[in-house]
Design an enzyme around this catalytic site. Structure first.
Site, PDB file in Angstrom:
ATOM      1  N   ASN A 138      47.722 163.519  99.123  1.00 33.26           N
ATOM      2  CA  ASN A 138      47.966 163.313  97.694  1.00 33.26           C
ATOM      3  C   ASN A 138      49.067 164.276  97.254  1.00 33.26           C
ATOM      4  O   ASN A 138      49.102 165.425  97.691  1.00 33.26           O
ATOM      5  CB  ASN A 138      46.694 163.587  96.888  1.00 33.26           C
ATOM      6  N   HIS A 159      47.247 169.160 102.388  1.00 31.25           N
ATOM      7  CA  HIS A 159      46.090 168.883 103.241  1.00 31.25           C
ATOM      8  C   HIS A 159      46.051 167.393 103.512  1.00 31.25           C
ATOM      9  O   HIS A 159      46.326 166.577 102.636  1.00 31.25           O
ATOM     10  CB  HIS A 159      44.789 169.343 102.582  1.00 31.25           C
ATOM     11  N   HIS A 176      43.688 164.430 104.195  1.00 29.77           N
ATOM     12  CA  HIS A 176      42.291 163.982 104.140  1.00 29.77           C
ATOM     13  C   HIS A 176      42.059 163.042 105.330  1.00 29.77           C
ATOM     14  O   HIS A 176      42.821 162.082 105.523  1.00 29.77           O
ATOM     15  CB  HIS A 176      42.035 163.173 102.867  1.00 29.77           C
TER      16      HIS A 176
HETATM   17  P1  5GP Z   1      43.309 166.778  96.532  1.00 27.26           P
HETATM   18  O1  5GP Z   1      42.723 166.158  95.285  1.00 27.26           O
HETATM   19  O2  5GP Z   1      44.135 167.991  96.204  1.00 27.26           O
HETATM   20  O3  5GP Z   1      44.018 165.789  97.399  1.00 27.26           O
HETATM   21  O4  5GP Z   1      42.069 167.243  97.409  1.00 27.26           O
HETATM   22  C1  5GP Z   1      41.460 168.489  97.286  1.00 27.26           C
HETATM   23  C2  5GP Z   1      40.154 168.393  98.034  1.00 27.26           C
HETATM   24  O5  5GP Z   1      39.660 169.694  98.219  1.00 27.26           O
HETATM   25  C3  5GP Z   1      39.068 167.603  97.294  1.00 27.26           C
HETATM   26  O6  5GP Z   1      38.629 166.519  98.104  1.00 27.26           O
HETATM   27  C4  5GP Z   1      37.990 168.634  97.039  1.00 27.26           C
HETATM   28  O7  5GP Z   1      36.689 168.114  97.146  1.00 27.26           O
HETATM   29  C5  5GP Z   1      38.263 169.685  98.095  1.00 27.26           C
HETATM   30  N1  5GP Z   1      37.876 171.038  97.744  1.00 27.26           N
HETATM   31  C6  5GP Z   1      38.063 171.654  96.554  1.00 27.26           C
HETATM   32  N2  5GP Z   1      37.592 172.923  96.604  1.00 27.26           N
HETATM   33  C7  5GP Z   1      37.103 173.089  97.863  1.00 27.26           C
HETATM   34  C8  5GP Z   1      36.481 174.201  98.527  1.00 27.26           C
HETATM   35  O8  5GP Z   1      36.294 175.282  97.982  1.00 27.26           O
HETATM   36  N3  5GP Z   1      36.096 174.002  99.816  1.00 27.26           N
HETATM   37  C9  5GP Z   1      36.298 172.807 100.456  1.00 27.26           C
HETATM   38  N4  5GP Z   1      35.877 172.723 101.709  1.00 27.26           N
HETATM   39  N5  5GP Z   1      36.880 171.753  99.868  1.00 27.26           N
HETATM   40  C10 5GP Z   1      37.271 171.890  98.586  1.00 27.26           C
END
Ligand code: 5GP
Ligand code: ZN
Length: 114
Positions: free
Chosen positions: A87, A100, A102
């Protein structure tokens, strides 16, 4: 000390449920999984968004996808299939600004994504 959440997980300052690691990447379970398997693969080097990629990051980016393939295999997802997603920024719904990948699997996905 880094203010970045994923750098803190990389540095062991906050706990991460780590499933894979090599010289270039670290992978850990997502804290809020959207599928039976939801793993985040990060580069060890801090890169904020896909917009910040440089030619020098090519090896690291390749390592992220190789890690995804290996983890998917270990998790038994290779044949059934899985999804990999980056994303970027607001419209991409990026919420953590350390790139990151997914890796999501263990259920039927739908298309188009929401
Ligand atoms: P994004 O929305 O930036 O693509 O994804 C961020 C991801 O990080 C989300 O799926 C969210 O659940 C995950 N996330 C947020 N905070 C933490 C954390 O403290 N530990 C882990 N393992 N995942 C996290
Ligand atoms: Zn970071």
């Amino acid at each position: 000390m880094s203010e970045c959440l994923f750098c803190k997980i990389r540095d062991g300052e906050i706990p991460g449920d780590i499933v894979y690691e090599n010289e270039y990447v670290l992978a850990f379970n997502d804290i809020n999984p959207v599928a039976p398997i939801h793993i985040l693969i990060i580069p060890k080097e801090h890169i904020s968004t896909l917009n910040d990629l440089e030619k020098d990051h090519a090896q690291t980016m390749g390592e992220m996808f190789l890690a995804a393939k290996e983890i998917a295999s270990k998790e038994g997802l290779s044949d059934s299939g899985y999804r990999t997603v980056f994303n970027c920024n607001e419209h991409g719904q990026q919420t953590v600004f350390h790139i990151h990948l997914h890796l999501i699997g263990g259920r039927q996905m739908t298309w188009p994504p929401g």
